[in-house]
Design a protein around this motif. Sequence first.
Motif, PDB file in Angstrom:
ATOM      1  N   LYS A  82      -6.227  14.718  -5.589  1.00 57.33           N
ATOM      2  CA  LYS A  82      -5.320  14.697  -4.437  1.00 57.33           C
ATOM      3  C   LYS A  82      -6.075  15.129  -3.175  1.00 57.33           C
ATOM      4  CE  LYS A  82      -0.823  16.125  -2.827  1.00 57.33           C
ATOM      5  NZ  LYS A  82       0.361  16.950  -2.998  1.00 57.33           N
ATOM      6  N   GLU A  83      -6.903  16.136  -3.326  1.00 57.22           N
ATOM      7  CA  GLU A  83      -7.685  16.648  -2.193  1.00 57.22           C
ATOM      8  C   GLU A  83      -8.656  15.564  -1.680  1.00 57.22           C
ATOM      9  OE1 GLU A  83     -10.586  20.396  -1.076  1.00 57.22           O
ATOM     10  OE2 GLU A  83      -9.699  20.316  -3.076  1.00 57.22           O
ATOM     11  N   TRP A  84      -9.297  14.875  -2.634  1.00 56.11           N
ATOM     12  CA  TRP A  84     -10.225  13.806  -2.253  1.00 56.11           C
ATOM     13  C   TRP A  84      -9.499  12.718  -1.454  1.00 56.11           C
ATOM     14  CZ3 TRP A  84     -10.489   8.566  -2.802  1.00 56.11           C
ATOM     15  CH2 TRP A  84     -11.709   7.965  -2.450  1.00 56.11           C
ATOM     16  N   LEU A  85      -8.323  12.349  -1.966  1.00 52.94           N
ATOM     17  CA  LEU A  85      -7.538  11.287  -1.325  1.00 52.94           C
ATOM     18  C   LEU A  85      -7.103  11.706   0.080  1.00 52.94           C
ATOM     19  CD1 LEU A  85      -6.384   8.456  -2.024  1.00 52.94           C
ATOM     20  CD2 LEU A  85      -4.243   9.610  -2.593  1.00 52.94           C
ATOM     21  N   ASN A  86      -6.619  12.942   0.206  1.00 54.88           N
ATOM     22  CA  ASN A  86      -6.206  13.446   1.524  1.00 54.88           C
ATOM     23  C   ASN A  86      -7.378  13.472   2.503  1.00 54.88           C
ATOM     24  OD1 ASN A  86      -3.569  13.739   0.771  1.00 54.88           O
ATOM     25  ND2 ASN A  86      -3.721  15.914   0.315  1.00 54.88           N
ATOM     26  N   ASN A  87      -8.543  13.909   2.004  1.00 54.38           N
ATOM     27  CA  ASN A  87      -9.736  13.969   2.869  1.00 54.38           C
ATOM     28  C   ASN A  87     -10.165  12.582   3.339  1.00 54.38           C
ATOM     29  OD1 ASN A  87      -9.861  16.709   2.710  1.00 54.38           O
ATOM     30  ND2 ASN A  87     -11.352  16.761   1.049  1.00 54.38           N
ATOM     31  N   LEU A  88      -9.900  11.579   2.499  1.00 53.14           N
ATOM     32  CA  LEU A  88     -10.225  10.206   2.881  1.00 53.14           C
ATOM     33  C   LEU A  88      -9.207   9.658   3.888  1.00 53.14           C
ATOM     34  CD1 LEU A  88     -11.774   7.419   2.368  1.00 53.14           C
ATOM     35  CD2 LEU A  88      -9.930   6.944   0.731  1.00 53.14           C
ATOM     36  N   LEU A  89      -7.919   9.795   3.530  1.00 56.74           N
ATOM     37  CA  LEU A  89      -6.883   9.091   4.279  1.00 56.74           C
ATOM     38  C   LEU A  89      -6.424   9.780   5.563  1.00 56.74           C
ATOM     39  CD1 LEU A  89      -4.664   7.651   1.397  1.00 56.74           C
ATOM     40  CD2 LEU A  89      -6.477   6.511   2.677  1.00 56.74           C
ATOM     41  N   HIS A  90      -6.355  11.108   5.557  1.00 60.18           N
ATOM     42  CA  HIS A  90      -5.825  11.794   6.747  1.00 60.18           C
ATOM     43  C   HIS A  90      -6.599  11.461   8.027  1.00 60.18           C
ATOM     44  CE1 HIS A  90      -3.194  14.994   4.529  1.00 60.18           C
ATOM     45  NE2 HIS A  90      -2.810  13.747   4.339  1.00 60.18           N
ATOM     46  N   PRO A  91      -7.959  11.496   8.007  1.00 59.70           N
ATOM     47  CA  PRO A  91      -8.683  11.118   9.234  1.00 59.70           C
ATOM     48  C   PRO A  91      -8.453   9.657   9.632  1.00 59.70           C
ATOM     49  CG  PRO A  91     -10.130  12.307   7.729  1.00 59.70           C
ATOM     50  CD  PRO A  91      -8.886  11.987   6.967  1.00 59.70           C
ATOM     51  N   MET A  92      -8.339   8.773   8.619  1.00 60.19           N
ATOM     52  CA  MET A  92      -8.087   7.347   8.910  1.00 60.19           C
ATOM     53  C   MET A  92      -6.723   7.159   9.579  1.00 60.19           C
ATOM     54  SD  MET A  92      -9.308   5.263   5.544  1.00 60.19           S
ATOM     55  CE  MET A  92     -11.033   4.921   5.215  1.00 60.19           C
ATOM     56  N   ILE A  93      -5.735   7.847   9.037  1.00 64.71           N
ATOM     57  CA  ILE A  93      -4.364   7.741   9.570  1.00 64.71           C
ATOM     58  C   ILE A  93      -4.328   8.286  11.004  1.00 64.71           C
ATOM     59  CG2 ILE A  93      -1.984   8.601   9.311  1.00 64.71           C
ATOM     60  CD1 ILE A  93      -2.567   8.609   6.211  1.00 64.71           C
ATOM     61  N   ARG A  94      -4.948   9.440  11.186  1.00 63.45           N
ATOM     62  CA  ARG A  94      -4.979  10.077  12.518  1.00 63.45           C
ATOM     63  C   ARG A  94      -5.655   9.152  13.543  1.00 63.45           C
ATOM     64  NH1 ARG A  94      -5.389  15.953  13.567  1.00 63.45           N
ATOM     65  NH2 ARG A  94      -5.871  16.188  15.765  1.00 63.45           N
ATOM     66  N   HIS A  95      -6.786   8.581  13.148  1.00 66.28           N
ATOM     67  CA  HIS A  95      -7.543   7.705  14.036  1.00 66.28           C
ATOM     68  C   HIS A  95      -6.719   6.476  14.432  1.00 66.28           C
ATOM     69  CE1 HIS A  95     -11.012   5.715  15.773  1.00 66.28           C
ATOM     70  NE2 HIS A  95     -10.761   4.643  15.034  1.00 66.28           N
ATOM     71  N   LYS A  96      -6.048   5.873  13.441  1.00 66.96           N
ATOM     72  CA  LYS A  96      -5.250   4.673  13.728  1.00 66.96           C
ATOM     73  C   LYS A  96      -4.034   5.014  14.595  1.00 66.96           C
ATOM     74  CE  LYS A  96      -3.464   0.372  11.911  1.00 66.96           C
ATOM     75  NZ  LYS A  96      -2.670   0.198  13.120  1.00 66.96           N
ATOM     76  N   MET A  97      -3.413   6.169  14.332  1.00 62.85           N
ATOM     77  CA  MET A  97      -2.259   6.566  15.150  1.00 62.85           C
ATOM     78  C   MET A  97      -2.676   6.726  16.617  1.00 62.85           C
ATOM     79  SD  MET A  97       0.200   9.136  12.924  1.00 62.85           S
ATOM     80  CE  MET A  97      -0.936  10.506  12.889  1.00 62.85           C
ATOM     81  N   LEU A  98      -3.811   7.379  16.838  1.00 60.00           N
ATOM     82  CA  LEU A  98      -4.299   7.579  18.212  1.00 60.00           C
ATOM     83  C   LEU A  98      -4.624   6.243  18.877  1.00 60.00           C
ATOM     84  CD1 LEU A  98      -6.542  10.741  17.672  1.00 60.00           C
ATOM     85  CD2 LEU A  98      -4.357  10.636  18.887  1.00 60.00           C
ATOM     86  N   ASN A  99      -5.222   5.330  18.101  1.00 56.81           N
ATOM     87  CA  ASN A  99      -5.509   3.983  18.609  1.00 56.81           C
ATOM     88  C   ASN A  99      -4.228   3.263  19.013  1.00 56.81           C
ATOM     89  OD1 ASN A  99      -8.178   3.590  18.766  1.00 56.81           O
ATOM     90  ND2 ASN A  99      -8.388   2.355  16.915  1.00 56.81           N
ATOM     91  N   ASP A 100      -3.246   3.325  18.098  1.00 54.10           N
ATOM     92  CA  ASP A 100      -1.963   2.651  18.355  1.00 54.10           C
ATOM     93  C   ASP A 100      -1.273   3.231  19.597  1.00 54.10           C
ATOM     94  OD1 ASP A 100      -2.508   1.163  16.137  1.00 54.10           O
ATOM     95  OD2 ASP A 100      -0.971   2.067  14.855  1.00 54.10           O
ATOM     96  N   LEU A 101      -1.375   4.558  19.765  1.00 56.68           N
ATOM     97  CA  LEU A 101      -0.751   5.210  20.928  1.00 56.68           C
ATOM     98  C   LEU A 101      -1.372   4.721  22.234  1.00 56.68           C
ATOM     99  CD1 LEU A 101      -0.378   8.886  19.640  1.00 56.68           C
ATOM    100  CD2 LEU A 101       1.496   7.310  20.168  1.00 56.68           C
ATOM    101  N   GLU A 102      -2.668   4.463  22.196  1.00 54.68           N
ATOM    102  CA  GLU A 102      -3.355   3.979  23.402  1.00 54.68           C
ATOM    103  C   GLU A 102      -2.880   2.588  23.813  1.00 54.68           C
ATOM    104  OE1 GLU A 102      -7.604   4.241  23.284  1.00 54.68           O
ATOM    105  OE2 GLU A 102      -7.532   6.396  22.886  1.00 54.68           O
ATOM    106  N   ASN A 103      -2.340   1.850  22.847  1.00 55.88           N
ATOM    107  CA  ASN A 103      -1.888   0.482  23.134  1.00 55.88           C
ATOM    108  C   ASN A 103      -0.404   0.378  23.477  1.00 55.88           C
ATOM    109  OD1 ASN A 103      -4.437  -0.707  22.712  1.00 55.88           O
ATOM    110  ND2 ASN A 103      -4.166  -0.500  20.505  1.00 55.88           N
ATOM    111  N   VAL A 104       0.280   1.523  23.529  1.00 53.61           N
ATOM    112  CA  VAL A 104       1.718   1.514  23.831  1.00 53.61           C
ATOM    113  C   VAL A 104       1.939   1.124  25.294  1.00 53.61           C
ATOM    114  CG1 VAL A 104       3.700   3.076  24.187  1.00 53.61           C
ATOM    115  CG2 VAL A 104       2.454   3.116  22.028  1.00 53.61           C
TER     116      VAL A 104
END
Length: 202
Positions: A82-104
């Motif tokens: 679970k820790e491995w998965l969170n370490n992989l996905l959380h930065p990806m999710i954060r990065h995409k959310m910030l990208n998406d916010l820039e395009n609003v």
Amino acid sequence: MTLVIGLTGGIASGKTTVANIFHQEFGIEIVDADIVARQVVEPGSDGLQQIAQHFGTEVIQSDGALNRAKLREIIFADPTHKEWLNNLLHPMIRHKMLNDLENVRSEYALLVIPLMVENNLQTLADKVIVVDVDPETQIQRTVKRDHVDIEQAKAILASQATREQRLAIADYVIKNNTKNQKLLYQITELHKKFLEICRVNL
């Protein structure tokens, strides 16, 4: 830079309903963490590729999509997975959310993060709205909506941040305890406030 309004609340508090009203009534664009979390593991994505390399092809369905049930089974059995998965996905999710916010392109953006408190993500928003519901109502709604028993609903509730922890990060609170709680009125008032903040920031 677009004004970012964070939106959070516990299970069955009505976050989606509130977000939809902001969007349908006022055209406010939404970036939703749950949707982003699905996008970063879509077939062909880097996220899915890394998950397959780590856990093996048994977590991939025949149509190339992620076998969520299988993955859930594996990570519940072993916290290190679970820790491995969170370490992989959380930065990806954060990065995409910030990208998406820039395009609003709407006057401000609504950033919907169900586990905002749990993952300490309120820093991504300029202001935070908490959709507040008493725990008894949450349990009743969860049982009805998700067809789970009361014990299961209570367990889900217990795994999330407490009502007090959520309210502690709130700049604004939307009350959604009863069916006839005037959501549109509360949201309209907040919308006016946010437009005012946008004007001041121009």
